[in-house]
Motif scaffolding. Structure first.
Motif, PDB file in Angstrom:
ATOM      1  N   THR A 238       0.849  -1.119   0.168  1.00  0.00           N
ATOM      2  CA  THR A 238       0.085  -0.101   0.095  1.00  0.00           C
ATOM      3  C   THR A 238       0.915   1.130   0.067  1.00  0.00           C
ATOM      4  O   THR A 238       1.340   1.608   1.257  1.00  0.00           O
ATOM      5  CB  THR A 238      -1.027  -0.187   1.268  1.00  0.00           C
ATOM      6  OG1 THR A 238      -1.714  -1.298   1.243  1.00  0.00           O
ATOM      7  CG2 THR A 238      -1.953   0.993   1.110  1.00  0.00           C
ATOM      8  N   GLN A 702      -7.826  -0.211   2.838  1.00  0.00           N
ATOM      9  CA  GLN A 702      -6.571   0.275   2.774  1.00  0.00           C
ATOM     10  C   GLN A 702      -6.475   1.326   1.358  1.00  0.00           C
ATOM     11  O   GLN A 702      -5.499   1.687   1.354  1.00  0.00           O
ATOM     12  CB  GLN A 702      -5.610  -0.857   2.610  1.00  0.00           C
ATOM     13  CG  GLN A 702      -4.987  -1.612   3.768  1.00  0.00           C
ATOM     14  CD  GLN A 702      -6.342  -2.199   4.472  1.00  0.00           C
ATOM     15  OE1 GLN A 702      -6.867  -3.081   3.717  1.00  0.00           O
ATOM     16  NE2 GLN A 702      -6.583  -2.173   5.784  1.00  0.00           N
ATOM     17  N   SER A 703      -7.480   1.177   0.571  1.00  0.00           N
ATOM     18  CA  SER A 703      -7.246   1.975  -0.540  1.00  0.00           C
ATOM     19  C   SER A 703      -8.150   3.110  -0.624  1.00  0.00           C
ATOM     20  O   SER A 703      -9.525   2.807  -0.504  1.00  0.00           O
ATOM     21  CB  SER A 703      -7.712   1.300  -1.882  1.00  0.00           C
ATOM     22  OG  SER A 703      -6.856   0.007  -2.107  1.00  0.00           O
ATOM     23  N   ALA A 741      -3.894  -0.467  -2.169  1.00  0.00           N
ATOM     24  CA  ALA A 741      -3.595  -1.437  -1.787  1.00  0.00           C
ATOM     25  C   ALA A 741      -3.509  -2.468  -2.925  1.00  0.00           C
ATOM     26  O   ALA A 741      -4.637  -2.661  -3.574  1.00  0.00           O
ATOM     27  CB  ALA A 741      -4.683  -2.196  -0.736  1.00  0.00           C
TER      28      ALA A 741
END
Length: 744
Positions: A238, A702-703, A741
């Motif tokens: 990430t 995570q994105s 991510a």
């Protein structure tokens, strides 16, 4: 030899554990690469899958028949564990749900799948979905007895309200889970859960729950048939890119606001599943900007450092592996790391956690008997945290902990042993012993009037909990000498012994009726110095009622003896509070405290009034807001010493489960009467405003893309210098962050 002696000690206790028959379900492997998650259940394999009924009402009912039908189905292929819930409801207009950010499903209708891949009844992952497909996930720790929402996984879900209820579907990648590495058929523990919030909030489970057994996972269902599953490469990268500009009024309050330079930051978080049991996390030049604003707290008439929860993803991953009875490791003491490395996981009966982080700042809490001081040093320090836990028997374990922090002429080392034992279904025992060695820099010693450069001490914690459907009881003993320091943890008080005990009795109706239950409890506590000098002592009793409109009302009189600066004050107080959900889109809670209190700044007994009131409001499917106000006032002989107010607003418009726009406002105001202070140079007025605007888009946890603005204003009135500064901007920040991510 050590293991032999440990077994001699624990086996007699473990022999009382009772075997539980767990219902077994067979999970089928499907050949499709990936199903379409549309909450319609029109794939053939769903009709062929074993049905797991959530047939038992476990709260407030005691394994009575569930009021509405709910069916869980499970399937898998080589990459995903699939689940679906069919939740029936004859009155779909009564369904309570909103499109919201993930992990924020309080007071919603929702269903959850709990899975324990190691089949050891220690911990479970849970995956929750509301009728609009909004996700919530976390880890249930059997020792703690509660779920931790800080863990976030990448998975897929959908939800849809139908004519007779709602349906959800979910797909969990095996690479998002930890489980034993085996080519054999695996058997996992699991259960389905549904919350049904109406006038009474009800809970349904897929298995009956023995209320006299405080091990929930021991009673879970079993699924078998899982074979040929593996997390694959299990790599995740990430990279993050951040832009921010910080403008500051350096010569507050007279100077002008100076425009800062635009600063950029490149960082990288990486995750590697070394094995299916063990995970490595790396963070290089991480951006730990606080996108999630901390909830403000009143800091007046307070002796000890305030604690704020951890919200940074690197530290949240695998955080439960580092838990011990005493909070000897608290990740927010690591403030601005240049890098971090963490290994965590479980191999057979062995759970391990290892963390290494280089911090650019050394944040310290200097603890005392009746107060603490916070110190922040411009000093690089290396943090090393090591944790090991070994399962013993069915439901017990022993553990080791080491924390170390070093930099320049400073060091702090903490090490010790802990144990968790369940000798009897309703009874759990926790114990921990820690030893510390500390050396401070001579400058820190001089500036904070410390008695020495070196400190050492031993801490002992013991807790016994007894819990059944009708009775609950707790006994706690703590001992912490003046030389004890845990600089990588949160330990703001030392030089004390503490005793606390309470007992509670609950009364339930014989069958489900208009109320849930009533109860009563009473207890006492004492905290004294290691020399036996009183700090705080008290007794209390409390009664409560849980009834219609999800009403919880409680009343709690107590008598407290508080000692400060050599004087002991007797305080007879009354606390009372409530929590109610009169409408599906409105919740209100609050409490009030009346009676005397100690004015710590001036060492005297005063009249006290404090209260807190909060309202959760939902408008339609997209808008949700929380407003709360905290008030504190101290009186002396009819004159007001001070009043303190804290108002907070958080409002969000949720475009869909991935995107929202949020506003956070916090306003503090303190008004003092300087003539009633020993030091009359105090400000008559202190006030501040914090404001944050945030636009967020999350492809997954995570994105993310964040665009935000933060504003801080302060003002004061000082009668000594005859200064009157209205609210004036102290600083402002503009920031943009993007992270993605990537999984090969």
């Amino acid at each position: 030899m050590i293991r032999k002696y440990l077994l001699v000690f624990f086996i007699p206790l473990l022999s009382n554990a009772q075997q539980i028959e767990n219902r077994l379900f067979h999970i089928k492997k499907v050949q499709v690469e990936e199903i379409k998650l549309d909450a319609r259940l029109d794939e053939t394999f769903w009709s062929q899958a074993d049905q797991v009924p959530l047939a038992f009402e476990t709260d407030p009912g005691n394994n009575t028949k569930a009021e509405v039908a709910t069916t869980l189905r499970l399937a898998y292929n080589s990459e995903y564990l699939y689940f679906s819930f069919e939740a029936k409801d004859s009155n779909t207009k009564a369904i309570r749900a909103i499109i919201n950010d993930r992990d924020k499903l309080d007071d919603n209708d929702f269903v959850s799948l709990f899975i324990d891949p190691f089949n050891d009844s220690r911990r479970a992952f849970f995956f929750t979905v509301n009728p609009f497909g909004v996700q919530q996930d976390g880890i249930f720790d059997e020792q703690v007895g509660d779920g931790d929402l800080s863990w976030d996984a990448i998975w897929k879900s959908s939800g849809r309200i139908t004519g007779d209820g709602y349906i959800v579907e979910g797909a969990i990648p095996f690479k998002s889970l930890r489980f034993p590495a085996s080519e054999k058929v695996q058997t996992w523990r699991f259960f389905g859960f549904r919350t049904y919030p109406r006038s009474l909030k009800k809970s349904f489970h897929s298995m009956p729950i023995d209320q006299g057994n405080n091990c929930l996972l021991c009673q879970a269902n079993l699924m078998t048939g899982l074979q040929g599953i593996r997390p694959g490469v299990n790599l995740e990268f990430t990279p993050t890119f951040t832009l921010n500009r910080f403008d500051e009024r350096e010569d507050f309050p007279e100077g002008s606001l100076t425009e800062g330079q635009i600063a950029s930051n490149l960082g990288l978080d990486a995750r590697w599943g070394i094995t299916s049991d063990l995970t490595l996390n790396l963070a290089f030049n991480p951006d730990f900007s606080q996108v999630e604003a901390d909830a403000a707290q009143l800091d007046v008439n307070n002796r000890f450092a305030l604690q704020f929860p951890e919200k940074r993803p690197f530290f949240l991953e695998g955080a439960d592996f580092f838990n011990t009875p005493l909070q000897a490791f608290f990740t927010r003491t690591i403030t601005d790391p240049s890098y971090g490395v963490k290994i965590s996981g479980k191999i057979n009966k062995n759970a391990v956690g290892l963390l290494l982080a280089q911090d650019r700042v050394n944040n310290l809490i200097l603890p005392g008997f009746q107060g603490s001081e916070s110190v922040s040093l411009d000093q690089e320090v290396t943090n090393v945290i090591a944790r090991y836990r070994r399962d013993i028997g069915n439901n017990s374990n022993i553990g080791l902990l080491y924390t170390g922090r070093e930099g320049g002429n400073y060091f702090n080392h903490v090490g010790g042993l802990d144990a968790f034992v369940r000798p009897w279904k309703p009874l759990t025992l926790r114990a921990q012993y820690l030893h510390t060695e500390t050396k401070y820099d001579s400058i820190v010693v001089a500036e904070n009037n410390l008695r020495s450069t070196t400190f050492n001490g031993n801490s002992i914690n013991f807790q016994a909990d007894f819990d059944t459907r009708n009775w609950e009881g707790t006994f706690i003993y703590e001992s912490r000498p003046s030389g004890f320091r845990a600089d990588a943890g949160f330990v703001p008080q030392v030089d004390f012994r503490r005793y606390r005990a309470f007992v509670e009795r609950r009364f339930w109706p014989k069958e489900t009726t208009w109320y849930s239950n009533v109860g009563w409890n009473a207890g006492g506590f004492r905290r004294e110095s290691m020399d036996g000098i009183l700090d705080l002592e008290g007794i209390w009793t409390s009664a409560y009622f849980n009834g219609p409109l999800q009403l919880n009302y409680w009343i709690n009189p107590d008598i407290i003896w508080q000692r400060t600066e050599g004087e002991t004050f007797k305080l007879v107080r009354l606390w009372t509070g409530f929590d109610i959900q009169p409408l599906g889109n409105l919740g209100i809670n609050g409490w009030i405290n009346l009676g005397p209190a100690v004015d710590f700044e001036n060492t005297r007994k005063t009249d006290n009034l404090q209260f807190r009131l909060e309202s959760d409001i939902r408008i339609g499917k997209h808008i949700d807001m929380t407003v709360n106000h905290r008030f504190l006032r101290l009186h002396l002989s009819g004159e007001t010493i001070f009043t303190a107010n804290l108002t907070q607003l958080q409002a969000a418009y949720n475009f869909n489960p991935r995107m929202f726009f949020r506003v956070v406002m916090q306003y503090r105001h303190t008004l003092r009467n300087p003539e009633l202070f020993d030091d009359n140079r105090v400000n008559r007025i202190d006030q501040s405003v914090f404001a944050q605007l945030l636009l967020s888009y999350k492809l997954n946890p995570q994105s993310v893309i964040f665009l935000g603005y933060v504003d801080n204003l302060e003002g004061f009135e000082n009668t000594v210098n005859v200064q009157d500064i209205s609210l004036r901007q102290l600083n402002q920040t503009l920031f943009f962050k993007i992270g993605y991510a990537w999984r090969p």
